[in-house]
Design an enzyme around this catalytic site. Structure first.
Site, short mmCIF file in Angstrom:
data_model
loop_
_atom_site.label_atom_id
_atom_site.label_comp_id
_atom_site.label_asym_id
_atom_site.label_seq_id
_atom_site.Cartn_x
_atom_site.Cartn_y
_atom_site.Cartn_z
N PRO A 1 0.82 -1.23 0.00
CA PRO A 1 0.00 0.00 0.00
C PRO A 1 0.85 1.27 0.00
O PRO A 1 0.50 2.24 -0.68
CB PRO A 1 -0.82 -0.13 1.28
CG PRO A 1 -0.95 -1.61 1.50
CD PRO A 1 0.33 -2.20 0.99
N GLY B 1 4.52 1.85 -3.80
CA GLY B 1 4.16 1.71 -5.21
C GLY B 1 5.32 2.23 -6.03
O GLY B 1 6.31 1.52 -6.25
N THR C 1 -0.08 -9.06 -10.03
CA THR C 1 -0.53 -9.72 -11.26
C THR C 1 -0.23 -11.22 -11.15
O THR C 1 0.88 -11.59 -10.73
CB THR C 1 0.19 -9.13 -12.49
OG1 THR C 1 0.01 -7.71 -12.47
CG2 THR C 1 -0.35 -9.71 -13.78
N GLN D 1 -10.10 11.03 -46.01
CA GLN D 1 -8.76 11.33 -45.49
C GLN D 1 -8.75 11.44 -43.96
O GLN D 1 -7.76 11.09 -43.31
CB GLN D 1 -8.28 12.64 -46.11
CG GLN D 1 -6.78 12.70 -46.26
CD GLN D 1 -6.37 13.92 -47.07
OE1 GLN D 1 -6.84 15.03 -46.86
NE2 GLN D 1 -5.48 13.71 -48.01
N GLY E 1 -16.81 5.05 -34.36
CA GLY E 1 -17.94 5.90 -33.95
C GLY E 1 -18.71 5.23 -32.82
O GLY E 1 -18.12 4.59 -31.95
N GLY E 2 -20.05 5.36 -32.87
CA GLY E 2 -20.88 4.81 -31.79
C GLY E 2 -20.68 3.31 -31.60
O GLY E 2 -20.74 2.80 -30.48
N GLU F 1 4.22 -1.74 -13.55
CA GLU F 1 5.68 -1.90 -13.76
C GLU F 1 6.35 -0.54 -13.95
O GLU F 1 7.33 -0.42 -14.70
CB GLU F 1 5.96 -2.91 -14.87
CG GLU F 1 5.36 -4.26 -14.50
CD GLU F 1 5.90 -5.43 -15.24
OE1 GLU F 1 7.08 -5.41 -15.63
OE2 GLU F 1 5.13 -6.40 -15.42
N THR G 1 4.97 3.76 -13.58
CA THR G 1 4.12 4.69 -14.33
C THR G 1 4.94 5.38 -15.44
O THR G 1 6.18 5.34 -15.42
CB THR G 1 3.60 5.79 -13.39
OG1 THR G 1 4.74 6.46 -12.84
CG2 THR G 1 2.75 5.23 -12.26
N SER G 2 4.23 6.05 -16.34
CA SER G 2 4.95 6.80 -17.38
C SER G 2 5.86 7.86 -16.74
O SER G 2 6.94 8.16 -17.27
CB SER G 2 3.95 7.48 -18.32
OG SER G 2 3.28 6.48 -19.05
N1 COS Z 1 19.15 -2.26 -11.82
C1 COS Z 1 19.92 -2.52 -10.75
N2 COS Z 1 20.04 -1.67 -9.70
C2 COS Z 1 19.34 -0.52 -9.76
C3 COS Z 1 18.52 -0.18 -10.84
C4 COS Z 1 18.44 -1.10 -11.91
N3 COS Z 1 17.68 -0.85 -12.98
N4 COS Z 1 17.97 1.02 -10.60
C5 COS Z 1 18.41 1.44 -9.43
N5 COS Z 1 19.25 0.51 -8.90
C6 COS Z 1 19.99 0.60 -7.66
C7 COS Z 1 20.81 1.88 -7.64
O1 COS Z 1 22.09 1.67 -8.22
C8 COS Z 1 20.92 2.18 -6.16
O2 COS Z 1 21.95 1.37 -5.60
P1 COS Z 1 22.80 1.89 -4.33
O3 COS Z 1 21.81 2.14 -3.23
O4 COS Z 1 23.72 0.75 -4.07
O5 COS Z 1 23.46 3.15 -4.80
C9 COS Z 1 19.59 1.68 -5.61
O6 COS Z 1 19.07 0.75 -6.58
C10 COS Z 1 18.60 2.80 -5.38
O7 COS Z 1 18.40 3.47 -6.61
P2 COS Z 1 17.69 4.88 -6.71
O8 COS Z 1 18.38 5.84 -5.78
O9 COS Z 1 17.59 5.25 -8.14
O10 COS Z 1 16.26 4.57 -6.10
P3 COS Z 1 15.00 5.49 -5.87
O11 COS Z 1 14.44 5.17 -4.56
O12 COS Z 1 15.31 6.92 -6.22
O13 COS Z 1 13.94 4.88 -6.91
C11 COS Z 1 12.70 4.69 -8.94
C12 COS Z 1 14.03 5.04 -8.25
C13 COS Z 1 11.57 5.63 -8.56
C14 COS Z 1 12.99 4.78 -10.42
C15 COS Z 1 12.33 3.23 -8.58
O14 COS Z 1 11.94 3.13 -7.22
C16 COS Z 1 11.21 2.69 -9.42
O15 COS Z 1 11.46 2.16 -10.52
N6 COS Z 1 9.97 2.79 -8.94
C17 COS Z 1 8.83 2.22 -9.62
C18 COS Z 1 8.63 0.86 -9.14
C19 COS Z 1 7.66 0.15 -9.98
O16 COS Z 1 7.85 0.00 -11.18
N7 COS Z 1 6.60 -0.34 -9.34
C20 COS Z 1 5.59 -1.09 -10.01
C21 COS Z 1 5.78 -2.50 -9.65
S1 COS Z 1 4.77 -3.51 -10.61
S2 COS Z 1 5.68 -5.22 -10.28
#
Ligand code: COS
Length: 381
Positions: free
Chosen positions: A128, A131, A158, A279, A340-341, A364, A366-367
């Site tokens: 919760p 995310g 999923t 067109q 359309g409809g 996985e 967000t945009s």
């Molecule tokens: N592969 C391997 N390691 C990674 C990585 C990647 N693609 N991206 C980041 N890391 C590592 C970094 O190197 C960093 O390592 P250190 O702590 O050793 O320096 C650590 O992870 C933290 O990285 P970062 O500081 O970039 O983390 P943030 O908390 O700023 O998060 C985002 C970055 C927001 C991009 C990340 O949390 C994210 O992708 N969030 C979305 C999650 C998501 O997709 N959720 C949906 C799940 S559906 S299954």
């Protein structure tokens, strides 16, 4: 530079296309309405090798490349986005981390039943309060003798309902925040593992999105996946691959909508002519096709990079998912406009494609997260 699919990829595409058209498409509307996936499709896809496409033959998989996997997900999603995500979440989010981070014993134990379709897999990351802030996981795993004991709740998982095994991210050291997270392989028949709730959704309704609860769930010590404290990296690296699957799903959804719109535009007449002769309609179809082609190229490039073992393709997989999900939204919205409809009622499939497309901009990452990943890579380089 070669833009042709090779012989194996062409064969895989043709097989997946035939299966999608003949076996999946006829069930798609009914599965959407009933919000229920047909288990026989899992069995059939297991037999065709779709559930272990990129798993090596030594572990019961089809031993194909990640590009083949993306092609399969696109083809399935062009008929039914729920089927596409069942395969994508199973493959990218469960098989792939086990393959990449698992010990030989873990691979031998878990991959063959996953690859054959004997059981589905899922990833338990989201909570919760965790995310987009995926490092803020509160589920705990405490070592007690020869077992890890898991407690916590995962949401929006999923394949959570039917999965026989979950890769779960949990905290083994709260004080270390994301560096205190670890990954585990958790069989669903472990006492204390419970599917608490199935979500009712706008789209991808036939796929399961469930809440998983762990209450004193004891798993063998050896089910730790990767090193302790590596869980966040396991999750992020897994999502790099997962985003390629979702990009492929988005391309498939958009293509399904485009194909329906082209067919309808040729058959529907207004003012005494097929609407395809106007067109206003042609331009819509041209824009849809162009964006989807560009999205497919980005998707296959990211898959190609993963196949080559290139260390960092985070930026490219984020670009593929970002562009493909927006292309899918555009294509499905415009497909409804062409109809359309008739596009707004469930007699035709385009309203389902539109509902299904939306989630590809959210799950996985967000945009907004994809833009963050791309911008960080740009500014770092
Ligand atoms: N592969 C391997 N390691 C990674 C990585 C990647 N693609 N991206 C980041 N890391 C590592 C970094 O190197 C960093 O390592 P250190 O702590 O050793 O320096 C650590 O992870 C933290 O990285 P970062 O500081 O970039 O983390 P943030 O908390 O700023 O998060 C985002 C970055 C927001 C991009 C990340 O949390 C994210 O992708 N969030 C979305 C999650 C998501 O997709 N959720 C949906 C799940 S559906 S299954």
């Amino acid at each position: 530079m070669d833009f042709e699919l090779n012989d194996i990829q062409t064969m895989v595409r043709d097989t997946a296309r035939k299966f999608a058209r003949e076996e999946v498409a006829p069930l798609a509307a009914e599965m959407d309405k009933e919000a229920r996936f047909k288990p026989e499709l899992v069995q059939q896809m297991g037999e065709l090798g779709f559930l272990g496409a990129a798993v090596p033959e030594a572990y019961g998989g089809a031993g194909m490349d990640y590009q083949c996997y993306a092609i399969i997900v696109e083809e399935l999603s062009s008929a039914c986005a729920s089927t596409g995500v069942v395969v994508s979440a199973h493959s990218s989010l469960c098989c792939d981390p086990i393959l990449k981070f698992g010990t030989e014993e873990q691979k031998k134990q878990f991959l063959p039943p996953l690859a054959s379709g004997q059981m589905l897999g899922c990833l338990g990351l989201t909570e919760p309060q965790a995310g987009t802030d995926a490092g803020n996981v509160k589920t705990t795993a405490v070592l007690d003798g020869d077992a890890w004991v898991l407690n916590g709740t995962k949401i929006f998982i999923t394949n959570g309902g039917p999965a026989g095994v979950a890769v779960v991210i949990a905290s083994t050291d709260r004080s270390a925040k994301h560096k205190g997270l670890s990954a585990f392989i958790v069989p669903a028949d472990t006492p204390g593992y419970r599917v608490a709730k199935e979500e009712h959704k706008l789209g991808i309704r036939a796929s399961s999105t469930a809440e998983l609860v762990f209450e004193d769930c004891r798993i063998p010590k050896d089910n730790l996946l990767g090193a302790p404290g590596e869980g966040f990296k396991v999750a992020m690296a897994t999502l790099d691959g997962g985003r390629i699957g979702i990009a492929a799903q988005a391309v498939g959804i958009g293509r399904g909508a485009l194909e329906a719109a082209v067919a309808y535009a040729k058959e529907r007449t207004q003012f005494g002519k097929p609407i395809a002769s106007f067109q206003a309609i042609q331009w819509k179809l041209a824009d849809m096709a162009t964006e989807l082609d560009a999205a497919r190229l980005l998707t296959l490039r990211a898959a190609w990079m993963k196949d080559r073992g290139l260390k960092n393709f985070s930026r490219e997989s984020a670009m593929a998912k970002l562009f493909a999900s927006e292309a899918a939204m555009n294509a499905t919205r415009e497909a409804i406009q062409v109809f359309g409809g008739y596009g707004y009622i469930d007699e035709y499939p385009v309203e389902r494609y539109y509902r299904d497309a939306k989630i590809t901009e959210i799950y996985e990452g967000t945009s907004e997260v994809q833009r963050l990943v791309i911008a960080r890579a740009l500014l770092r380089d």
